[in-house]
Design a protein around this motif. Sequence first.
Motif, mmCIF file in Angstrom:
data_model
loop_
_atom_site.group_PDB
_atom_site.id
_atom_site.type_symbol
_atom_site.label_atom_id
_atom_site.label_comp_id
_atom_site.label_asym_id
_atom_site.label_seq_id
_atom_site.Cartn_x
_atom_site.Cartn_y
_atom_site.Cartn_z
ATOM 1 N N LEU A 118 48.789 44.802 55.540
ATOM 2 C CA LEU A 118 48.537 46.227 55.322
ATOM 3 C C LEU A 118 47.273 46.432 54.495
ATOM 4 C CD1 LEU A 118 49.342 49.234 55.448
ATOM 5 C CD2 LEU A 118 50.719 48.830 53.386
ATOM 6 N N VAL A 119 47.168 45.729 53.384
ATOM 7 C CA VAL A 119 45.994 45.865 52.523
ATOM 8 C C VAL A 119 44.728 45.465 53.281
ATOM 9 C CG1 VAL A 119 44.861 45.014 50.425
ATOM 10 C CG2 VAL A 119 47.303 45.605 50.384
ATOM 11 N N ARG A 120 44.797 44.361 53.980
ATOM 12 C CA ARG A 120 43.634 43.897 54.738
ATOM 13 C C ARG A 120 43.230 44.933 55.788
ATOM 14 N NH1 ARG A 120 45.356 39.165 56.613
ATOM 15 N NH2 ARG A 120 44.504 38.033 54.863
ATOM 16 N N SER A 121 44.195 45.448 56.539
ATOM 17 C CA SER A 121 43.867 46.380 57.624
ATOM 18 C C SER A 121 43.321 47.698 57.097
ATOM 19 C CB SER A 121 45.086 46.622 58.518
ATOM 20 O OG SER A 121 46.077 47.380 57.847
ATOM 21 N N VAL A 122 43.819 48.160 55.964
ATOM 22 C CA VAL A 122 43.359 49.440 55.415
ATOM 23 C C VAL A 122 42.012 49.280 54.709
ATOM 24 C CG1 VAL A 122 43.838 51.210 53.666
ATOM 25 C CG2 VAL A 122 45.657 50.448 55.199
ATOM 26 N N LEU A 123 41.850 48.244 53.904
ATOM 27 C CA LEU A 123 40.653 48.135 53.072
ATOM 28 C C LEU A 123 39.552 47.246 53.619
ATOM 29 C CD1 LEU A 123 41.968 47.953 49.398
ATOM 30 C CD2 LEU A 123 40.800 49.827 50.536
ATOM 31 N N PHE A 124 39.890 46.120 54.193
ATOM 32 C CA PHE A 124 38.872 45.107 54.436
ATOM 33 C C PHE A 124 38.455 44.905 55.889
ATOM 34 C CE2 PHE A 124 41.060 43.804 50.462
ATOM 35 C CZ PHE A 124 40.017 44.102 49.614
ATOM 36 N N ASP A 125 39.364 45.150 56.831
ATOM 37 C CA ASP A 125 38.993 44.965 58.232
ATOM 38 C C ASP A 125 37.848 45.907 58.587
ATOM 39 O OD1 ASP A 125 40.916 43.048 58.512
ATOM 40 O OD2 ASP A 125 42.240 44.219 59.799
ATOM 41 N N GLY A 126 36.869 45.373 59.233
ATOM 42 C CA GLY A 126 35.732 46.189 59.644
ATOM 43 C C GLY A 126 34.623 46.285 58.616
ATOM 44 N N MET A 127 34.849 45.775 57.415
ATOM 45 C CA MET A 127 33.799 45.781 56.393
ATOM 46 C C MET A 127 32.828 44.640 56.667
ATOM 47 S SD MET A 127 34.909 46.321 52.450
ATOM 48 C CE MET A 127 35.730 47.790 51.913
ATOM 49 N N THR A 128 31.555 44.919 56.506
ATOM 50 C CA THR A 128 30.564 43.845 56.577
ATOM 51 C C THR A 128 30.591 43.082 55.257
ATOM 52 O OG1 THR A 128 28.776 45.168 55.636
ATOM 53 C CG2 THR A 128 29.081 45.282 58.047
ATOM 54 N N VAL A 129 29.979 41.936 55.241
ATOM 55 C CA VAL A 129 29.879 41.154 54.004
ATOM 56 C C VAL A 129 29.165 41.973 52.929
ATOM 57 C CG1 VAL A 129 28.874 39.081 52.973
ATOM 58 C CG2 VAL A 129 29.969 38.945 55.207
ATOM 59 N N GLU A 130 28.134 42.696 53.318
ATOM 60 C CA GLU A 130 27.382 43.514 52.364
ATOM 61 C C GLU A 130 28.248 44.647 51.803
ATOM 62 O OE1 GLU A 130 26.163 42.837 55.534
ATOM 63 O OE2 GLU A 130 24.886 41.188 54.843
ATOM 64 N N GLN A 131 29.032 45.301 52.658
ATOM 65 C CA GLN A 131 29.923 46.363 52.198
ATOM 66 C C GLN A 131 30.975 45.809 51.247
ATOM 67 O OE1 GLN A 131 31.132 47.674 56.106
ATOM 68 N NE2 GLN A 131 30.056 49.641 55.842
ATOM 69 N N LEU A 132 31.533 44.661 51.584
ATOM 70 C CA LEU A 132 32.532 44.031 50.730
ATOM 71 C C LEU A 132 31.936 43.705 49.366
ATOM 72 C CD1 LEU A 132 35.432 42.969 50.583
ATOM 73 C CD2 LEU A 132 34.581 40.790 51.444
ATOM 74 N N ARG A 133 30.744 43.137 49.358
ATOM 75 C CA ARG A 133 30.064 42.795 48.109
ATOM 76 C C ARG A 133 29.790 44.066 47.293
ATOM 77 N NH1 ARG A 133 25.873 39.921 50.118
ATOM 78 N NH2 ARG A 133 27.261 38.163 50.390
ATOM 79 N N ASP A 136 33.028 45.456 45.814
ATOM 80 C CA ASP A 136 33.404 44.631 44.668
ATOM 81 C C ASP A 136 32.555 44.976 43.448
ATOM 82 O OD1 ASP A 136 34.780 42.522 43.293
ATOM 83 O OD2 ASP A 136 33.062 41.219 43.670
ATOM 84 N N GLU A 137 31.259 45.147 43.644
ATOM 85 C CA GLU A 137 30.365 45.467 42.529
ATOM 86 C C GLU A 137 30.716 46.811 41.894
ATOM 87 O OE1 GLU A 137 26.425 45.179 44.159
ATOM 88 O OE2 GLU A 137 26.534 42.994 44.317
ATOM 89 N N VAL A 138 31.034 47.807 42.715
ATOM 90 C CA VAL A 138 31.410 49.123 42.198
ATOM 91 C C VAL A 138 32.690 49.030 41.370
ATOM 92 C CG1 VAL A 138 32.253 51.415 42.882
ATOM 93 C CG2 VAL A 138 30.237 50.440 43.998
ATOM 94 N N ILE A 139 33.673 48.326 41.896
ATOM 95 C CA ILE A 139 34.949 48.179 41.189
ATOM 96 C C ILE A 139 34.764 47.417 39.881
ATOM 97 C CG2 ILE A 139 37.233 47.095 41.301
ATOM 98 C CD1 ILE A 139 37.172 47.765 44.336
ATOM 99 N N GLU A 140 34.050 46.288 39.935
ATOM 100 C CA GLU A 140 33.815 45.480 38.730
ATOM 101 C C GLU A 140 33.072 46.285 37.657
ATOM 102 O OE1 GLU A 140 34.651 42.370 37.708
ATOM 103 O OE2 GLU A 140 35.903 42.088 39.479
ATOM 104 N N ALA A 141 32.059 47.041 38.060
ATOM 105 C CA ALA A 141 31.294 47.823 37.096
ATOM 106 C C ALA A 141 32.167 48.883 36.434
ATOM 107 C CB ALA A 141 30.082 48.463 37.779
ATOM 108 N N ALA A 142 32.988 49.553 37.224
ATOM 109 C CA ALA A 142 33.876 50.578 36.663
ATOM 110 C C ALA A 142 34.888 49.942 35.718
ATOM 111 C CB ALA A 142 34.569 51.341 37.786
ATOM 112 N N LEU A 143 35.452 48.813 36.105
ATOM 113 C CA LEU A 143 36.403 48.126 35.229
ATOM 114 C C LEU A 143 35.740 47.675 33.940
ATOM 115 C CD1 LEU A 143 38.443 46.056 37.850
ATOM 116 C CD2 LEU A 143 39.249 48.011 36.515
ATOM 117 N N ASP A 144 34.517 47.191 34.027
ATOM 118 C CA ASP A 144 33.783 46.786 32.828
ATOM 119 C C ASP A 144 33.569 47.979 31.896
ATOM 120 O OD1 ASP A 144 33.647 44.174 33.677
ATOM 121 O OD2 ASP A 144 31.554 44.292 34.355
ATOM 122 N N ARG A 145 33.199 49.144 32.466
ATOM 123 C CA ARG A 145 32.995 50.329 31.626
ATOM 124 C C ARG A 145 34.290 50.787 30.970
ATOM 125 N NH1 ARG A 145 29.269 51.289 35.785
ATOM 126 N NH2 ARG A 145 30.686 52.629 36.972
#
Length: 148
Positions: A118-133, A136-145
Amino acid sequence: MAQPWLSDDQQRIWRNYLTLGNRLQVAMNRQLQERCGLSLADYEVLVALSERGSVRVLELAAALDWEQSRLSHQLRRMRARDLIERRDSEDDRRGATIEIAAAGRDALASAAPDHVNLVRSVLFDGMTVEQLRGFDEVIEAALDRLAG
């Protein structure tokens, strides 16, 4: 001086983010309840215990980022269903350790494949490597803040 309101694009993205989070939580809860009789909270606790083994309640609360009272209520419900085991600490009479029980391991093994799909199909399927990266960067930055 900072702008008092979100821009139109920021507002749209923010609301989409909130909608995604809410709908994903509902979908995960529904799937877990229907297929395994677990709540999402049950699943989160079981995953944390499967990764950590026997842990003290305070450590588990920190790992889940939950208030201790919320975790205590959740653990009581799970213990009544034999998903977890609670043991009084030999070192500290006030402390207790929690570990996953056989029924909890079985429930987690049953729930995990569908949950991951479910998680894979909703969030990750169809994402390019660049989109995934970038995601991840957006999430990590927000968590860091938030942590800073």
